[in-house]
Design a protein around this motif. Structure first.
Motif, short mmCIF file in Angstrom:
data_model
loop_
_atom_site.label_atom_id
_atom_site.label_comp_id
_atom_site.label_asym_id
_atom_site.label_seq_id
_atom_site.Cartn_x
_atom_site.Cartn_y
_atom_site.Cartn_z
N HIS A 1 19.16 14.31 20.98
CA HIS A 1 18.69 14.11 22.27
C HIS A 1 19.81 14.77 23.23
O HIS A 1 20.81 14.89 22.72
N VAL A 2 19.33 15.19 24.22
CA VAL A 2 20.27 15.82 25.56
C VAL A 2 19.69 15.22 26.77
O VAL A 2 18.33 15.35 26.78
N LYS A 3 20.18 14.70 27.67
CA LYS A 3 19.73 14.11 28.82
C LYS A 3 20.52 14.56 30.13
O LYS A 3 21.69 14.58 29.88
N PHE A 4 19.77 14.87 31.30
CA PHE A 4 20.32 15.15 32.42
C PHE A 4 20.30 13.94 33.44
O PHE A 4 19.26 13.68 33.84
N TRP A 5 21.30 13.66 34.11
CA TRP A 5 21.41 12.45 34.83
C TRP A 5 21.75 12.71 36.44
O TRP A 5 22.64 13.51 36.62
N VAL B 1 19.19 8.12 37.18
CA VAL B 1 17.78 8.41 36.60
C VAL B 1 18.20 9.48 35.44
O VAL B 1 18.90 10.62 35.97
N GLY B 2 17.78 9.43 34.42
CA GLY B 2 17.96 10.50 33.39
C GLY B 2 16.65 11.09 32.94
O GLY B 2 15.59 10.47 32.92
N THR B 3 16.73 12.36 32.70
CA THR B 3 15.59 13.33 32.33
C THR B 3 15.98 13.96 30.99
O THR B 3 17.02 14.51 30.94
N LYS B 4 15.34 13.80 29.90
CA LYS B 4 15.21 14.61 29.05
C LYS B 4 15.21 16.20 29.10
O LYS B 4 14.35 16.70 29.73
N TRP C 1 21.25 25.72 28.87
CA TRP C 1 20.28 25.21 29.54
C TRP C 1 20.50 25.61 31.11
O TRP C 1 21.45 25.83 31.39
N GLU C 2 19.30 25.89 31.92
CA GLU C 2 19.37 26.10 33.16
C GLU C 2 18.54 25.14 33.98
O GLU C 2 17.29 24.93 33.63
N LYS C 3 18.99 24.12 34.69
CA LYS C 3 18.31 23.12 35.26
C LYS C 3 17.51 22.19 34.54
O LYS C 3 16.32 21.98 34.70
N GLY C 4 18.10 21.85 33.43
CA GLY C 4 17.33 20.93 32.66
C GLY C 4 16.45 21.63 31.58
O GLY C 4 15.72 20.80 30.66
N VAL C 5 16.35 22.77 31.60
CA VAL C 5 15.20 23.63 30.59
C VAL C 5 16.18 24.72 29.79
O VAL C 5 16.86 25.30 30.21
N LEU C 6 15.66 24.78 28.37
CA LEU C 6 16.39 25.59 27.65
C LEU C 6 15.95 26.85 27.85
O LEU C 6 14.86 27.55 28.12
N HIS C 7 17.15 27.70 28.30
CA HIS C 7 17.06 29.08 28.61
C HIS C 7 17.16 30.18 27.52
O HIS C 7 16.34 31.19 27.44
N THR C 8 17.92 29.85 26.63
CA THR C 8 18.26 30.67 25.18
C THR C 8 18.99 29.96 24.23
O THR C 8 19.51 28.90 24.68
N VAL C 9 19.21 30.66 23.07
CA VAL C 9 19.86 29.96 22.13
C VAL C 9 20.69 31.12 21.44
O VAL C 9 20.34 32.25 21.08
N LEU C 10 21.91 30.42 21.31
CA LEU C 10 23.09 31.31 20.64
C LEU C 10 23.24 30.80 19.31
O LEU C 10 23.37 29.69 19.03
N LYS C 11 23.60 31.80 18.40
CA LYS C 11 23.79 31.29 17.02
C LYS C 11 25.31 31.55 16.73
O LYS C 11 26.06 32.49 16.55
N HIS C 12 25.99 30.38 16.43
CA HIS C 12 27.46 30.47 16.04
C HIS C 12 27.45 30.86 14.43
O HIS C 12 28.10 31.79 14.18
N ALA C 13 26.89 29.82 13.43
CA ALA C 13 26.69 30.32 12.47
C ALA C 13 25.66 29.33 11.56
O ALA C 13 25.92 28.07 11.89
N ALA C 14 24.91 29.63 10.86
CA ALA C 14 23.74 29.02 10.16
C ALA C 14 24.48 27.86 9.30
O ALA C 14 25.38 27.62 8.74
#
Length: 343
Positions: free
Chosen positions: A219-223, A231-234, A268-281
């Motif tokens: 999980h990740v939540k924004f409060w 109040v928390g939002t997933k 994340w941008e304003k609680g919404v996933l913006h992009t994914v970076l790959k550090h290492a598999a």
């Protein structure tokens, strides 16, 4: 029939150094009284990294701050001198830095745990019932009577509040007025274990809290505070599987970044996933931080930020403000360490 006598047997009489007759017990106690000399802590060897990460910090005075067992260590690398905060009564589990870079907060394990806010630069003072224990000065002490420990702590953007996550059934999140040592508001956290809490330093709201982010098992939540309630939002994953353990959090002026157990960095941008970076598999991202670029760029109105990621592969990777890998690649630390647990 002979019965044992119940009469008290008088204590034996002995002579002391002045050739005076005294009871035996008095002479023994006098010879075994508490010594005047005391042991003084000079250096602590080791660091708790086997089950904690993101727990090595850098103070405004260019000193390394971390913890081991029940001691918080402030290490001056240049002089090779350590100073200690020793106000905890159990093992320390988490630590956070105030925005001034001098004050720190640390939370401990055990029943009715304590969060201590302390000054890393004040002269050491004597603490406890005995005058033999030196410690850096404690500014405030917060008690959580219903918890089994403190999972994570962080300071808010207004510098006057502190947020903690308790190790209890509900993973309770509490906002404190740490100067008054009193809670302001609290709420139940996620049903799964919470590993970290962080406050966005670029998001300053009228209530002084701004946005608080928690992460942990799946999980990740924004409060935020709404009408006096926490109040928390997933986080909205936008098609990406949310069944992933989130290990740590960092911020840029625009984005919130979280490192995952499978080697990815979610942006994340304003609680919404913006992009994914790959550090290492398949390589947990144990270290994640945002560093301001101090160089002057004519086309930019605000300073940009570099993003640093590090993990079990022992490599530090650098990303620019456009979330692209820097050409130099990564900094290979595998010869110095098996894995990176903090940045």
């Amino acid at each position: 029939i002979l019965k044992p006598s119940r009469a008290a047997t008088p204590p034996p009489i002995v002579k002391n150094e002045q050739d005076q007759e005294v009871p035996f017990e008095s002479k023994v106690l006098a010879e075994h009284s508490e010594p005047v000399e005391h042991l003084e802590l000079e250096h602590v060897q080791g660091y708790r990294g086997h089950d904690r990460h993101g727990n090595v910090l850098y103070s405004a005075k260019r000193k390394v701050v971390y913890f081991v067992a029940g001691v918080c260590v402030v290490y001056d690398v240049e002089s090779n001198i350590q100073r200690f905060f020793r106000g905890h009564t159990n093992d320390v589990l988490c630590i956070a830095k105030h925005l001034n870079g001098v004050w720190f907060a640390s939370g401990q394990a055990g029943a009715s745990p304590t969060i201590c806010v302390w000054d890393s630069e004040t002269p050491e003072v004597m603490i406890g019932k005995s005058t033999s224990v030196k410690s850096l000065r404690c500014l405030s002490s917060l008690c959580l009577p219903d918890a089994r420990g403190v999972c994570s702590v962080c300071f808010t953007a207004d510098e006057d509040h502190l947020v903690s996550v308790s190790d209890d059934v509900f993973h309770t999140i509490t906002v404190w007025d740490w100067r008054k040592a009193c809670p302001v508001v609290s709420a139940r956290g996620d049903i799964n274990k919470t590993l970290m809490v962080a406050c966005n330093p670029y998001d300053y709201a009228s209530d002084g809290l701004g946005t608080v982010v928690t992460c942990g098992i799946k999980h990740v939540k924004f409060w935020t505070i709404v009408d006096g309630q926490l109040v928390g939002t997933k986080g909205e994953y936008a098609g990406v599987s949310s069944f992933c353990n989130i290990l740590n959090i960092a911020f840029t002026p625009r984005f919130t970044l979280t490192g995952t157990q499978d080697g990815m960095v979610y942006v994340w941008e304003k609680g919404v996933l913006h992009t994914v970076l790959k550090h290492a598999a398949e390589c947990p991202v144990f270290g994640l931080c945002s560093v301001q670029d101090t160089r002057v760029h004519e086309h930019e109105s605000e300073p940009s930020h570099f993003i640093l990621t590090g993990g079990r592969d022992g490599v530090i990777r650098v990303w620019d403000h456009d979330l692209k890998p820097v050409e130099v690649g990564g900094i290979d630390m595998r010869k110095a360490a098996d894995k990176l647990t903090a940045l």
